[in-house]
Design a protein around this motif. Structure first.
Motif, PDB file in Angstrom:
ATOM      1  N   SER A  58     -12.452  -7.558 -10.718  1.00  0.00           N
ATOM      2  CA  SER A  58     -13.831  -7.181 -10.357  1.00  0.00           C
ATOM      3  C   SER A  58     -14.002  -7.105  -8.846  1.00  0.00           C
ATOM      4  N   VAL A  59     -13.487  -8.106  -8.143  1.00  0.00           N
ATOM      5  CA  VAL A  59     -13.564  -8.094  -6.679  1.00  0.00           C
ATOM      6  C   VAL A  59     -12.785  -6.912  -6.122  1.00  0.00           C
ATOM      7  N   THR A  60     -11.622  -6.670  -6.690  1.00  0.00           N
ATOM      8  CA  THR A  60     -10.792  -5.546  -6.241  1.00  0.00           C
ATOM      9  C   THR A  60     -11.533  -4.233  -6.381  1.00  0.00           C
ATOM     10  N   ARG A  61     -12.181  -4.024  -7.528  1.00  0.00           N
ATOM     11  CA  ARG A  61     -12.892  -2.759  -7.758  1.00  0.00           C
ATOM     12  C   ARG A  61     -14.006  -2.568  -6.728  1.00  0.00           C
ATOM     13  N   LEU A  62     -14.767  -3.626  -6.430  1.00  0.00           N
ATOM     14  CA  LEU A  62     -15.830  -3.526  -5.426  1.00  0.00           C
ATOM     15  C   LEU A  62     -15.256  -3.161  -4.059  1.00  0.00           C
ATOM     16  N   LEU A  63     -14.165  -3.817  -3.694  1.00  0.00           N
ATOM     17  CA  LEU A  63     -13.563  -3.562  -2.386  1.00  0.00           C
ATOM     18  C   LEU A  63     -12.981  -2.157  -2.311  1.00  0.00           C
ATOM     19  N   ASP A  77     -13.881   0.456  -4.019  1.00  0.00           N
ATOM     20  CA  ASP A  77     -14.991   1.412  -3.960  1.00  0.00           C
ATOM     21  C   ASP A  77     -15.549   1.537  -2.547  1.00  0.00           C
ATOM     22  N   GLY A  78     -15.564   0.438  -1.822  1.00  0.00           N
ATOM     23  CA  GLY A  78     -16.068   0.470  -0.446  1.00  0.00           C
ATOM     24  C   GLY A  78     -15.083   1.035   0.560  1.00  0.00           C
ATOM     25  N   LEU A  79     -13.786   0.927   0.252  1.00  0.00           N
ATOM     26  CA  LEU A  79     -12.754   1.361   1.198  1.00  0.00           C
ATOM     27  C   LEU A  79     -12.302   2.810   1.003  1.00  0.00           C
ATOM     28  N   ALA A  80     -12.304   3.263  -0.234  1.00  0.00           N
ATOM     29  CA  ALA A  80     -11.643   4.529  -0.567  1.00  0.00           C
ATOM     30  C   ALA A  80     -12.291   5.697   0.151  1.00  0.00           C
ATOM     31  N   ARG A  81     -11.465   6.631   0.542  1.00  0.00           N
ATOM     32  CA  ARG A  81     -11.956   7.883   1.145  1.00  0.00           C
ATOM     33  C   ARG A  81     -12.626   8.705   0.047  1.00  0.00           C
ATOM     34  N   ILE A 122       0.819  -1.216   0.000  1.00  0.00           N
ATOM     35  CA  ILE A 122       0.000   0.000   0.000  1.00  0.00           C
ATOM     36  C   ILE A 122       0.851   1.264   0.000  1.00  0.00           C
ATOM     37  N   ASP A 123       1.987   1.240   0.699  1.00  0.00           N
ATOM     38  CA  ASP A 123       2.828   2.442   0.781  1.00  0.00           C
ATOM     39  C   ASP A 123       3.487   2.768  -0.558  1.00  0.00           C
ATOM     40  N   THR A 124       3.826   1.750  -1.322  1.00  0.00           N
ATOM     41  CA  THR A 124       4.572   1.975  -2.560  1.00  0.00           C
ATOM     42  C   THR A 124       3.702   1.971  -3.806  1.00  0.00           C
ATOM     43  N   GLU A 125       2.588   1.219  -3.785  1.00  0.00           N
ATOM     44  CA  GLU A 125       1.794   1.060  -5.006  1.00  0.00           C
ATOM     45  C   GLU A 125       0.350   1.530  -4.887  1.00  0.00           C
ATOM     46  N   GLY A 126      -0.089   1.877  -3.671  1.00  0.00           N
ATOM     47  CA  GLY A 126      -1.430   2.416  -3.513  1.00  0.00           C
ATOM     48  C   GLY A 126      -2.479   1.383  -3.136  1.00  0.00           C
ATOM     49  N   LEU A 127      -3.701   1.877  -2.942  1.00  0.00           N
ATOM     50  CA  LEU A 127      -4.787   1.054  -2.422  1.00  0.00           C
ATOM     51  C   LEU A 127      -5.221  -0.035  -3.406  1.00  0.00           C
ATOM     52  N   GLU A 128      -5.416   0.325  -4.655  1.00  0.00           N
ATOM     53  CA  GLU A 128      -5.916  -0.674  -5.610  1.00  0.00           C
ATOM     54  C   GLU A 128      -4.924  -1.817  -5.796  1.00  0.00           C
ATOM     55  N   ALA A 129      -3.639  -1.486  -5.896  1.00  0.00           N
ATOM     56  CA  ALA A 129      -2.613  -2.526  -6.038  1.00  0.00           C
ATOM     57  C   ALA A 129      -2.557  -3.398  -4.795  1.00  0.00           C
ATOM     58  N   GLN A 130      -2.753  -2.795  -3.623  1.00  0.00           N
ATOM     59  CA  GLN A 130      -2.750  -3.550  -2.374  1.00  0.00           C
ATOM     60  C   GLN A 130      -3.890  -4.560  -2.338  1.00  0.00           C
ATOM     61  N   VAL A 131      -5.087  -4.117  -2.658  1.00  0.00           N
ATOM     62  CA  VAL A 131      -6.247  -5.008  -2.627  1.00  0.00           C
ATOM     63  C   VAL A 131      -6.115  -6.091  -3.698  1.00  0.00           C
ATOM     64  N   LEU A 132      -5.677  -5.713  -4.893  1.00  0.00           N
ATOM     65  CA  LEU A 132      -5.510  -6.692  -5.964  1.00  0.00           C
ATOM     66  C   LEU A 132      -4.485  -7.760  -5.586  1.00  0.00           C
ATOM     67  N   ALA A 133      -3.377  -7.348  -4.969  1.00  0.00           N
ATOM     68  CA  ALA A 133      -2.355  -8.316  -4.559  1.00  0.00           C
ATOM     69  C   ALA A 133      -2.915  -9.294  -3.533  1.00  0.00           C
ATOM     70  N   LEU A 134      -3.726  -8.803  -2.612  1.00  0.00           N
ATOM     71  CA  LEU A 134      -4.342  -9.655  -1.601  1.00  0.00           C
ATOM     72  C   LEU A 134      -5.319 -10.637  -2.249  1.00  0.00           C
TER      73      LEU A 134
END
Length: 197
Positions: A185-190, A192-196, A79-91
């Motif tokens: 698709s799962v990443t985008r939903l998550l 959207d729910g997490l982002a400030r 998350i620190d280096t690649e951001g929220l979307e990359a973090q969720v996608l990696a998970l």
């Protein structure tokens, strides 16, 4: 894995024997599912006495748990280096890749079935790895919140349950195949729910 292996007394454990036992168990799980896993079959395939298996893992569910919870270890943390979307996608990708492996999928289903309703056994097998994974995700979410990437009210606990629960269900229990682009698709939903906002 360490939580599911009893501490040996006396001489240090032979890592090669551990590896042979786990490799045999993985093969049995991948080829025949949890029902195919037995100490006799592992003993024969690994060419070790049953007593050596019992000294390391008291039951086949302990072996299955070592396989289900072992492996690459920690959750991805980008998350620190690649951001929220990359973090969720990696998970999401890590979990999908992991539970689509036949040995890990069969091991996880077996552990779920055997431990259902037995809270003491669930705690013995899962408490350490679950606590560590939840703490890692809580730290990632907290850092995302401090960086302004994740809404202040977002719950790391709820995120853990949503991601783990939904992906394990889809991979291990659903009859529907994974469509192309499912992780995205799962990443985008998550996200959207997490982002400030």
């Amino acid at each position: 894995m360490a939580a599911s292996i009893r501490k040996a007394r006396g001489r240090p454990r032979d890592a090669d024997i551990d590896r042979r036992i786990l490799d045999a168990a993985r093969s049995l799980l991948a080829e025949g599912g949890f029902r195919a896993l037995s100490f006799d079959a592992i003993s024969q395939m690994a060419e070790v006495p049953r007593s050596m298996i019992y000294r390391r893992w008291p039951t086949k569910v302990h072996i299955a748990n070592a396989i289900a919870t072992g492996g690459e270890g920690r959750l991805p943390d980008v998350i620190d280096t690649e951001g929220l979307e990359a973090q969720v996608l990696a998970l999401v990708e890590q979990l999908l890749d992991r539970y689509q492996r036949p040995d890990i999928g069969a091991a996880a289903v077996g552990v779920i079935a055997v431990t259902q309703g037995d809270r003491a056994l669930q705690r013995e097998l899962q408490a350490e790895s679950e606590t560590a994974a939840r703490a890692t995700l809580a730290d990632i979410v907290a850092r995302g919140q401090r960086a302004g990437l994740i809404a202040d009210g977002a719950s790391a606990d709820a995120l853990f349950d949503l991601v783990i629960g939904s992906l394990i269900y889809r991979v291990l229990f659903s009859l529907e195949p994974l469509p192309e682009g499912y992780a995205a698709s799962v990443t985008r939903l998550l996200v959207d729910g997490l982002a400030r906002r």
